[in-house]
Motif scaffolding. Structure first.
Motif, mmCIF file in Angstrom:
data_model
loop_
_atom_site.group_PDB
_atom_site.id
_atom_site.type_symbol
_atom_site.label_atom_id
_atom_site.label_comp_id
_atom_site.label_asym_id
_atom_site.label_seq_id
_atom_site.Cartn_x
_atom_site.Cartn_y
_atom_site.Cartn_z
ATOM 1 N N ALA A 1 0.746 -1.279 0.128
ATOM 2 C CA ALA A 1 0.295 0.289 0.472
ATOM 3 C C ALA A 1 1.135 0.634 0.071
ATOM 4 O O ALA A 1 2.090 1.333 0.724
ATOM 5 C CB ALA A 1 -0.786 -0.030 1.190
ATOM 6 N N GLY A 2 0.470 1.519 -0.816
ATOM 7 C CA GLY A 2 1.384 3.248 -0.935
ATOM 8 C C GLY A 2 0.746 4.708 0.399
ATOM 9 O O GLY A 2 -0.541 4.630 -0.056
ATOM 10 N N ARG A 3 1.297 5.380 0.036
ATOM 11 C CA ARG A 3 0.764 6.252 0.807
ATOM 12 C C ARG A 3 -0.026 7.275 0.074
ATOM 13 O O ARG A 3 0.721 8.180 -1.016
ATOM 14 C CB ARG A 3 2.101 7.276 1.320
ATOM 15 C CG ARG A 3 1.797 8.212 2.264
ATOM 16 C CD ARG A 3 2.326 9.785 2.970
ATOM 17 N NE ARG A 3 3.254 8.465 3.975
ATOM 18 C CZ ARG A 3 4.404 8.748 4.413
ATOM 19 N NH1 ARG A 3 4.934 9.901 4.259
ATOM 20 N NH2 ARG A 3 5.009 7.772 5.176
ATOM 21 N N TYR B 1 -5.785 6.317 -6.431
ATOM 22 C CA TYR B 1 -6.692 5.910 -7.151
ATOM 23 C C TYR B 1 -6.662 3.977 -6.275
ATOM 24 O O TYR B 1 -8.196 3.683 -6.232
ATOM 25 C CB TYR B 1 -6.692 5.706 -8.181
ATOM 26 C CG TYR B 1 -7.189 6.637 -9.020
ATOM 27 C CD1 TYR B 1 -8.289 7.369 -9.099
ATOM 28 C CD2 TYR B 1 -6.039 7.190 -10.336
ATOM 29 C CE1 TYR B 1 -7.802 8.759 -9.729
ATOM 30 C CE2 TYR B 1 -6.411 8.531 -11.029
ATOM 31 C CZ TYR B 1 -7.403 8.851 -10.535
ATOM 32 O OH TYR B 1 -7.878 10.265 -11.018
ATOM 33 N N PHE B 2 -5.740 3.354 -5.746
ATOM 34 C CA PHE B 2 -5.803 2.673 -5.549
ATOM 35 C C PHE B 2 -5.319 1.764 -4.492
ATOM 36 O O PHE B 2 -5.891 0.877 -3.887
ATOM 37 C CB PHE B 2 -5.722 1.295 -6.499
ATOM 38 C CG PHE B 2 -6.133 1.240 -8.141
ATOM 39 C CD1 PHE B 2 -7.546 0.842 -8.292
ATOM 40 C CD2 PHE B 2 -6.213 2.243 -9.178
ATOM 41 C CE1 PHE B 2 -7.779 0.998 -9.355
ATOM 42 C CE2 PHE B 2 -6.177 2.238 -10.180
ATOM 43 C CZ PHE B 2 -7.856 1.635 -10.866
ATOM 44 N N ASP B 3 -4.990 2.954 -3.772
ATOM 45 C CA ASP B 3 -4.401 2.826 -2.416
ATOM 46 C C ASP B 3 -3.207 1.994 -2.365
ATOM 47 O O ASP B 3 -3.072 0.890 -1.617
ATOM 48 C CB ASP B 3 -5.677 2.083 -1.176
ATOM 49 C CG ASP B 3 -5.138 2.558 0.245
ATOM 50 O OD1 ASP B 3 -3.881 3.364 0.568
ATOM 51 O OD2 ASP B 3 -5.592 1.879 0.721
ATOM 52 N N GLY B 4 -2.518 1.512 -3.769
ATOM 53 C CA GLY B 4 -1.287 1.223 -3.607
ATOM 54 C C GLY B 4 -1.400 -0.395 -4.679
ATOM 55 O O GLY B 4 -2.674 -0.767 -5.249
ATOM 56 N N LYS B 5 -0.519 -0.979 -4.555
ATOM 57 C CA LYS B 5 -0.398 -2.190 -4.347
ATOM 58 C C LYS B 5 -1.356 -3.431 -4.625
ATOM 59 O O LYS B 5 -1.524 -3.836 -5.378
ATOM 60 C CB LYS B 5 0.848 -3.617 -4.627
ATOM 61 C CG LYS B 5 0.669 -4.590 -5.387
ATOM 62 C CD LYS B 5 3.333 -4.858 -5.434
ATOM 63 C CE LYS B 5 2.999 -6.011 -5.933
ATOM 64 N NZ LYS B 5 4.830 -6.519 -5.553
ATOM 65 N N GLU B 6 -2.011 -3.813 -2.956
ATOM 66 C CA GLU B 6 -2.524 -4.774 -2.418
ATOM 67 C C GLU B 6 -4.302 -3.732 -3.122
ATOM 68 O O GLU B 6 -5.076 -5.265 -3.624
ATOM 69 C CB GLU B 6 -2.312 -4.726 -1.504
ATOM 70 C CG GLU B 6 -0.976 -5.705 -1.224
ATOM 71 C CD GLU B 6 -1.637 -5.839 0.747
ATOM 72 O OE1 GLU B 6 -2.034 -5.803 1.182
ATOM 73 O OE2 GLU B 6 -0.744 -6.757 1.425
ATOM 74 N N GLY B 7 -4.795 -2.763 -2.677
ATOM 75 C CA GLY B 7 -5.525 -3.008 -3.368
ATOM 76 C C GLY B 7 -5.546 -2.541 -5.029
ATOM 77 O O GLY B 7 -6.766 -3.296 -5.346
ATOM 78 N N LEU B 8 -5.403 -2.285 -5.472
ATOM 79 C CA LEU B 8 -4.880 -2.421 -6.831
ATOM 80 C C LEU B 8 -5.609 -3.327 -7.468
ATOM 81 O O LEU B 8 -5.837 -4.152 -8.612
ATOM 82 C CB LEU B 8 -3.854 -2.441 -7.571
ATOM 83 C CG LEU B 8 -3.772 -2.397 -8.916
ATOM 84 C CD1 LEU B 8 -5.209 -1.355 -10.176
ATOM 85 C CD2 LEU B 8 -2.058 -1.752 -9.604
ATOM 86 N N TYR B 9 -4.822 -4.515 -6.766
ATOM 87 C CA TYR B 9 -4.411 -6.330 -6.877
ATOM 88 C C TYR B 9 -5.971 -7.042 -7.032
ATOM 89 O O TYR B 9 -6.798 -7.382 -7.212
ATOM 90 C CB TYR B 9 -3.782 -6.974 -6.229
ATOM 91 C CG TYR B 9 -3.323 -8.386 -6.305
ATOM 92 C CD1 TYR B 9 -2.772 -8.836 -7.695
ATOM 93 C CD2 TYR B 9 -4.532 -9.291 -6.083
ATOM 94 C CE1 TYR B 9 -2.370 -10.073 -7.674
ATOM 95 C CE2 TYR B 9 -4.168 -11.058 -6.465
ATOM 96 C CZ TYR B 9 -3.255 -11.092 -6.973
ATOM 97 O OH TYR B 9 -2.886 -12.611 -7.790
ATOM 98 N N ARG B 10 -6.766 -5.798 -5.297
ATOM 99 C CA ARG B 10 -8.207 -6.543 -5.172
ATOM 100 C C ARG B 10 -9.441 -6.395 -6.277
ATOM 101 O O ARG B 10 -10.202 -6.824 -6.377
ATOM 102 C CB ARG B 10 -8.231 -5.376 -3.842
ATOM 103 C CG ARG B 10 -8.239 -6.937 -2.835
ATOM 104 C CD ARG B 10 -8.387 -6.092 -1.344
ATOM 105 N NE ARG B 10 -8.148 -5.170 -0.941
ATOM 106 C CZ ARG B 10 -7.287 -4.494 -0.416
ATOM 107 N NH1 ARG B 10 -6.077 -5.056 0.200
ATOM 108 N NH2 ARG B 10 -6.246 -3.281 -0.504
ATOM 109 N N GLU B 11 -9.136 -4.443 -6.459
ATOM 110 C CA GLU B 11 -9.812 -3.962 -7.954
ATOM 111 C C GLU B 11 -9.413 -5.181 -8.723
ATOM 112 O O GLU B 11 -10.460 -4.909 -9.600
ATOM 113 C CB GLU B 11 -9.297 -3.312 -8.352
ATOM 114 C CG GLU B 11 -10.412 -2.133 -9.365
ATOM 115 C CD GLU B 11 -11.294 -2.134 -8.490
ATOM 116 O OE1 GLU B 11 -11.810 -2.282 -9.352
ATOM 117 O OE2 GLU B 11 -11.853 -1.637 -7.462
ATOM 118 N N LEU B 12 -8.665 -6.079 -9.081
ATOM 119 C CA LEU B 12 -8.559 -6.474 -10.480
ATOM 120 C C LEU B 12 -9.158 -7.931 -10.527
ATOM 121 O O LEU B 12 -10.259 -8.837 -11.214
ATOM 122 C CB LEU B 12 -7.199 -6.436 -10.793
ATOM 123 C CG LEU B 12 -6.386 -5.928 -10.906
ATOM 124 C CD1 LEU B 12 -4.699 -6.652 -11.070
ATOM 125 C CD2 LEU B 12 -6.699 -5.693 -12.832
#
Length: 216
Positions: free
Chosen positions: A11-13, A68-79
């Motif tokens: 998760a990114g800032r 937009y996605f709150d980092g890498k994990e959020g992006l993965y969940r959105e996929l």
């Protein structure tokens, strides 16, 4: 079939986008990021994927992914959510099973379909779900597919001697075979696993294998 999240912290800032970034169409920008992400995750898995490379592929500032996605994990969940939404629309329950199987095979070899991503997630599985909400959504979809198989068996479309849960797993595994084992497909068919000739040849044979004679 479904995508999964596996362990890792990314998760990114969050920050507000710059003025020139705010002028962009946010939905189009998010779609570009998601398209780039599925390619990166499919090529390297969750652990190996890099947010900077996703941003480069999408042609955006890396901070937009955090925004937009709150980092890498959020992006993965959105996929995962995007795939399940697409799956529900593209593979309706009233679609003949043979045609549904063919569509899954074609989706698996499309880099946007997530066939390789599913394989990466399975290899990284630890036996514990790190995201309970995503696990619930995934398992609910799987149980829905099991019940749909039971209904097909009751209607006579599929052999009722087969365990419906086992049949779902068999169908999922077989549908992803070209994406997961491209080297085997290349050796068996003498052509690239993603070539239209191989994909259509395989889909026809798989549909025949999984359904009663005359249904494919």
């Amino acid at each position: 079939m479904t995508t999964e999240r596996r362990a890792g912290k990314g998760a990114g800032r969050r920050r507000a986008p710059a003025p020139h970034e705010r002028r962009r169409d946010p939905e189009r920008t998010k779609a570009r990021i998601l398209d780039a992400a599925i390619e990166e995750f499919s090529a390297k898995g969750f652990a190996g994927a890099r947010v900077a490379e996703i941003a480069r592929r999408a042609g955006v500032n890396v901070q937009l992914i955090a925004y937009y996605f709150d980092g890498k994990e959020g992006l993965y969940r959105e996929l995962g959510r995007r795939w399940r939404a697409y799956e529900a629309e593209a593979f309706p329950d009233d679609l003949p099973f043979a045609e549904m199987t063919k569509r899954y095979v074609r989706a698996s070899v499309d880099p946007r379909g997530g066939g390789r991503l599913l394989a990466w997630a399975g290899l990284a599985d630890t036996g514990q779900d790190d995201d309970e909400e995503e696990a619930r959504e995934r398992n609910a979809r799987l149980q829905h597919e099991v019940e749909a198989i039971r209904e097909r068996q009751r209607s006579g479309e599929l052999d009722d001697r087969l365990d419906p849960a086992a049949l779902v797993l068999i169908a999922m595994s077989a549908a992803n075979a070209l994406a997961v084992y491209p080297q085997l497909a290349r050796g068996l068919f003498g052509a690239d696993a993603t070539s239209p000739e191989v994909v259509e040849r395989y889909t026809e044979q798989l549909a025949r294998f999984l359904t009663r004679p005359g249904d494919s």
